[in-house]
Enzyme design. Structure first.
Site, PDB file in Angstrom:
ATOM      1  CE1 TYR A 105      -4.457  -1.238   0.612  1.00  0.00           C
ATOM      2  CE2 TYR A 105      -3.075  -3.119   1.156  1.00  0.00           C
ATOM      3  CZ  TYR A 105      -4.306  -2.596   0.821  1.00  0.00           C
ATOM      4  OH  TYR A 105      -5.385  -3.423   0.676  1.00  0.00           O
ATOM      5  CG  HIS A 137     -12.907  -3.742  -1.726  1.00  0.00           C
ATOM      6  ND1 HIS A 137     -12.158  -4.065  -2.828  1.00  0.00           N
ATOM      7  CD2 HIS A 137     -12.042  -3.690  -0.688  1.00  0.00           C
ATOM      8  CE1 HIS A 137     -10.891  -4.187  -2.485  1.00  0.00           C
ATOM      9  NE2 HIS A 137     -10.793  -3.980  -1.184  1.00  0.00           N
TER      10      HIS A 137
END
Length: 626
Positions: free
Chosen positions: A219, A403
């Site tokens: 990330y 998601h």
């Protein structure tokens, strides 16, 4: 029905009228063969005709395939041949043929007794076969798969030979490089593409030649300072489009852009791994979402008269881009410069849009046992949040993206509303906002809902996530890695309200106290974590010590994760107004979808007052999220 009879006759009549084929008349298209490395050999086109009734709503297809033989197309529940509802057609000496079939096995699918796909035209042009055909969304044939507003597994195939004597039983099997499957949401697009305003302008934000680390999951957080002229006055985003580098396309899993309130020029605007970036910058990940894209997604255009506001007095000059890179092969030297292009206008729209993030907070308190065929969890935006933050007239949801990560198989956005009866007030379940029980991790798209959904103050939004962990030998936790799990949904709505985040996470105390197979210290390690005081050195070993094959532990945890007490919180995205509390789901009157194919459709069950006060234990006849 008479309506269907007329439509069928019109479709057959059009056969005699067709003298040319215009593929530009189709709103949607996809290159199916590119999924198997075959370039533009197989192109699919389609249009949607909504009537408000799936029995009379139509989807029209066209295929253009590099062959002068037969062509196959179908809808599968899994992406496999078995269970597929397919058609096979071809053109021979100017005549065109099409047969509705159903694949019982990995073999030539037999022709259906009921032919529910209708051909309207066909031709061979420059080495390509082109076929035009249509069907109803729901045919009520047991050997047809319905076409719904969720992820469809579209299967396709072709061969270079027509069947001998034009006999449908003489179909020759496709080659190994002439078949495939792709995930598409056939009903999730806008039937009318909005026209961009004449004064439309664009700005682009991209990371700058980032070297993707040779680790499985990264990330990366990159802050940006927006141009002062851009945010001097309020402007309105009408479109955002992903800009994904060709060289890194397979590595970019999602891109999110947050507005950063609280940052100043004194904060370091340097990109780095999200876990080590400056604390002030990292807090932007709890901010207002400006744009979102994930694998499988495309451009998003706001409907006519709706736009997303940004800029103006008090608006932050700073935004944060979060890049999720997935590099399972640990490749080295991959460079990325992906991001977003935003299209905006200075003309104020009729409705200002907002994006609401709801579901399950990303936390290791989300536990998915290993080796389980199906496991459910829920995250809820409870009524105290919608009561406090939504306007009196409520909001209207028109788009959404769901998601989870690799274990996710299905998601449902449930909608609950309090209803007053003569002697009590009950929690009634309305039709779901979105249902996708064929979720595909590699196809996550911001979809337009078939119908706009009105949410009132006091309503509750329950996101149910389903997982399959049969290939996992150990517990999966909620977390940021692709191999961890999530349960989130991003609801796009109008008018914009001061509610950007509305999440919950499970209180495991009651469940942990019943784990008789563990020691007292192990039970305390889990129950103590439920108060948001997680000690990794004791929590993870305690969970890993559970034997999931005894004492109905999987069922007990699933019940706790679905109906048990949850910690909940909601805020306006800049934490100027936030509330925290505990609550649990109560469904007195579950929603029962009507059987539209029944000759004698039954009314929904009558909603009555519950006989007993709600408890934390399952009771016969209690409302359930199914």
């Amino acid at each position: 029905t008479m309506a269907r009879t007329v439509l069928v006759l019109l479709g057959l009549f059009s056969l005699s009228l067709a003298n040319h084929i215009d593929l530009n008349s189709y709103t949607f298209s996809a290159s199916l063969s590119s999924e198997i490395g075959q370039g533009d050999d197989y192109q699919l086109y389609w249009n949607i005709n909504r009537t408000g009734d799936p029995l009379t709503s139509i989807i029209s297809f066209a295929v253009r395939v590099r062959t002068t033989g037969w062509v196959g197309l179908g809808v599968s529940p899994t992406g496999d041949m078995t269970g597929s509802d397919v058609v096979i057609g071809w053109v021979n000496e100017g005549d065109h043929f099409l047969h509705d079939r159903f694949a019982d096995a990995r073999a030539r699918p037999p022709v259906d007794e009921s032919q529910d796909w209708f051909i309207t035209d066909g031709a061979e042009m420059d080495g390509y076969t082109v076929l035009l055909f249509w069907r109803y969304w729901v045919t009520c044939d047991d050997r047809d798969n319905p076409i719904e507003a969720n992820t469809a597994r579209v299967v396709f195939s072709w061969n270079n030979a027509d069947p001998a004597d034009d006999n449908p039983d003489n179909i020759v099997q496709h080659g190994s490089q002439m078949r495939g499957a792709i995930s598409l949401n056939l009903l999730g697009g806008q039937t009318v593409t909005p026209t961009l305003p004449e004064d439309a302008k664009t700005f682009t934000l991209r990371v700058d030649n980032i070297t993707i680390p040779n680790v499985d999951t990264t990330y990366f957080c990159q802050p940006f300072e927006l141009d002062e002229d851009l945010i001097a006055t309020e402007r309105y985003i009408v479109k955002f489009a992903p800009v994904i580098s060709e060289t890194s396309l397979q590595y970019v899993h999602h891109v999110l852009l947050y507005i950063c309130n609280g940052l100043t020029s004194n904060d370091p605007l340097v990109g780095d791994a999200c876990g080590v970036i400056d604390d002030n910058v990292a807090q932007c990940r709890d901010g207002v979402l400006l744009g979102a894209w994930a694998v499988g997604g495309t451009d998003f255009l706001y409907p006519k008269d709706i736009a997303y506001p940004f800029g103006g007095p008090g608006h932050s000059r700073y935004v944060l881009m979060e890049m999720h890179y997935n590099n399972p092969n640990l490749d080295e030297g991959v460079i990325d410069s992906s991001g977003f292009e935003f299209t905006y206008t200075d003309v104020e729209p009729t409705h200002k849009a907002g994006i609401l993030t709801t579901g399950l907070r990303v936390t290791p308190l989300q536990i998915i046992p290993p080796g389980v065929e199906s496991f459910k969890t829920t995250g809820t935006c409870f009524s105290p949040c919608t009561e406090r933050f939504l306007p009196e007239e409520g909001i209207t949801i028109f788009a959404n993206t769901l998601h989870t990560h690799l274990l996710g198989t299905g998601l449902v956005v449930h909608h609950l509303r309090k209803r007053s009866l003569d002697e009590c007030e009950v929690d009634e379940e309305l039709p779901p906002i979105e249902t996708n029980l064929q979720y595909d991790f590699n196809f996550q798209q911001l979809n337009y809902l078939p119908e706009e959904i009105h949410v009132k103050p006091g309503d509750e939004l329950v996101l149910e996530c389903r997982y399959k962990s049969t290939e996992r030998g150990s517990v999966t936790y909620g977390g940021l890695s692709t191999y961890d799990e999530m349960c989130l949904t991003f609801l796009v709505y109008y008018p914009r309200a001061p509610l950007d985040i509305c999440l919950s996470f499970p209180d495991l105390t009651e469940w942990a106290e019943g784990l008789s197979q563990l020691t007292e210290e192990q039970r305390q390690a889990i129950s103590g974590a439920s108060s948001n005081n997680l000690n990794p050195s004791t929590y993870y070993p305690a969970v890993e010590a559970i034997d999931w094959t005894i004492d109905n532990e999987v069922e007990n945890l699933e019940y706790q994760a679905t109906y048990g007490r949850q910690f909940a919180y909601c805020e306006d995205g800049i934490a100027e107004d936030r509330i925290r509390f505990t609550n649990q789901i109560q469904v007195d009157c579950p929603y029962v979808a009507p059987d539209i194919c029944s000759d004698s459709p039954t009314d929904s069950p009558e909603c009555v007052c519950p006989e007993t006060e709600p408890t934390t234990e399952p009771t016969a006849g209690a409302g359930t999220i199914t």
